[in-house]
Design an enzyme around this catalytic site. Structure first.
Site, PDB file in Angstrom:
ATOM      1  N   ALA A 115       0.966  -1.156  -0.199  1.00 56.60           N
ATOM      2  CA  ALA A 115       0.421   0.072   0.307  1.00 56.60           C
ATOM      3  C   ALA A 115       0.583   1.208   0.134  1.00 56.60           C
ATOM      4  O   ALA A 115       0.479   2.148   0.302  1.00 56.60           O
ATOM      5  CB  ALA A 115      -0.861  -0.165   1.683  1.00 56.60           C
ATOM      6  N   ALA A 116       2.130   0.729  -0.279  1.00 55.25           N
ATOM      7  CA  ALA A 116       3.101   2.533   0.400  1.00 55.25           C
ATOM      8  C   ALA A 116       2.742   3.577  -0.415  1.00 55.25           C
ATOM      9  O   ALA A 116       2.365   4.704  -0.664  1.00 55.25           O
ATOM     10  CB  ALA A 116       4.502   1.874   0.416  1.00 55.25           C
ATOM     11  N   GLY A 117       2.791   3.033  -1.894  1.00 55.63           N
ATOM     12  CA  GLY A 117       2.945   3.802  -3.716  1.00 55.63           C
ATOM     13  C   GLY A 117       1.701   4.868  -3.036  1.00 55.63           C
ATOM     14  O   GLY A 117       1.191   5.437  -3.631  1.00 55.63           O
ATOM     15  N   ASP A 118       0.043   3.809  -3.185  1.00 58.68           N
ATOM     16  CA  ASP A 118      -1.156   4.588  -2.553  1.00 58.68           C
ATOM     17  C   ASP A 118      -1.434   5.033  -1.669  1.00 58.68           C
ATOM     18  O   ASP A 118      -2.084   6.914  -2.320  1.00 58.68           O
ATOM     19  CB  ASP A 118      -2.179   3.357  -2.812  1.00 58.68           C
ATOM     20  CG  ASP A 118      -2.204   2.792  -4.370  1.00 58.68           C
ATOM     21  OD1 ASP A 118      -2.103   3.454  -5.146  1.00 58.68           O
ATOM     22  OD2 ASP A 118      -2.480   1.469  -4.198  1.00 58.68           O
TER      23      ASP A 118
END
Length: 310
Positions: A256-259
């Protein structure tokens, strides 16, 4: 709710349900094995980014499509639970809700099959139906899990209304992106692999990220924000340039880091932060997302981000 102005953050993109199966190891072709557990949750890059911005306290409206099936009902309920408005999320009776079937073994290795379903049926009629939202948005978040031409039509409406467009070039097309797409966005946020697909440079250092950003600028992009995972984030454009080192956290799941980064970037820009502060805020959001398992459910709260920023 945090005041980010009267204009909403609009998200136009994919909404999926993630079905995850956890097992000691992944099965080989033709093999059936027993798993340990499973989970179902909100996914799709559009849904994840909308949830991330809403959990921070922003007013967020989601546009796109789900099916009229049980997964569609689940996705809408999950989005509403995060505080995301779904009035512009259309129900498509001719296509199923998008899903991602994810196998995860104990080592962390995974394999994913994504079935776009209703996401890939999004077209100009969806843009027309949500035109007031796009024109009035302070920030529009886009990704590449719906047809590109449709996303760019929404971008044109937001920019005409004075809003900013953030394009997450994921998943990056093998043939790269046309210059039309780079000119249509105010800000693009590629990670290392996406940057390599776009300009042929896989950035591992700030210097390499700067070279990649320069190539993107030559092709018409206004602001490049190059995400390098544990190496940090480089940004350049419109008189601002800098590097934000990665925050020291204990990462257990990076899905989920990029989002969460993009949701945080939209939140910070919508409330009036200048680019350097907005990128640092977004980097903190992305870092915190790696400390918990899941996609949308991994998004941090504003209080958690403030605590990390000190």
């Amino acid at each position: 709710m945090t005041d980010t102005g009267t204009s909403p953050i609009a998200v136009f993109g994919s909404v999926n349900i993630d079905v995850c199966a956890y097992s000691g190891r992944l099965p080989r072709p033709g093999e059936t094995i027993h798993g340990n557990r499973y989970s179902m949750g909100l996914g799709g890059k559009g849904g994840n980014q909308a949830a991330a911005a809403a959990r921070l306290g922003a007013r967020v409206e989601m546009a796109g499509r789900t099916g009229t099936d049980a997964f569609g009902e689940m996705a809408r309920a999950r989005l509403a639970g995060f505080g995301v408005g779904t009035g512009h999320l259309r129900a498509d009776g001719g296509n199923p809700t998008g899903i991602a079937v994810i196998g995860v073994e104990d080592s962390g290795e995974n394999c994913i099959t994504v079935i776009g379903g209703a996401n890939m049926a999004v077209d100009r009629s969806d843009v027309e139906a949500a035109a007031p939202l796009f024109r009035n948005a302070s920030v529009l978040l886009l990704q590449l899990e719906i047809p590109l031409a449709t996303a760019l039509a929404a971008a044109a409406l937001t920019r005409a209304g004075g809003g900013r467009v953030i394009l997450d070039p994921a998943p990056a097309p093998a043939a790269g992106l046309p210059e039309e797409a780079l000119r249509a966005a105010d800000i693009m946020t590629p990670n290392e692999t996406e940057t390599e697909a776009l300009v042929g440079i896989r950035p591992r250092t700030p210097e390499e990220a700067a070279a990649a950003a320069a190539r993107l600028a030559e092709r018409g992009l206004g602001i490049a924000v190059v995400k390098m995972g544990a190496q940090g984030v480089y940004f350049r454009g419109q008189g601002a340039e800098g590097f934000v080192p990665a925050f020291p956290v204990r990462a257990i799941d990076t899905v989920a880091a990029g989002d969460c980064f993009n949701g945080g970037l939209a939140f910070a820009l919508a409330r009036g932060d200048e680019l350097p502060a907005a990128v640092r805020f977004a980097a903190a959001c992305g870092a915190l997302a790696t400390t918990r398992i899941g996609a949308a459910d991994a998004a941090p709260t504003l209080a958690e981000v403030k605590a990390l920023l000190g």
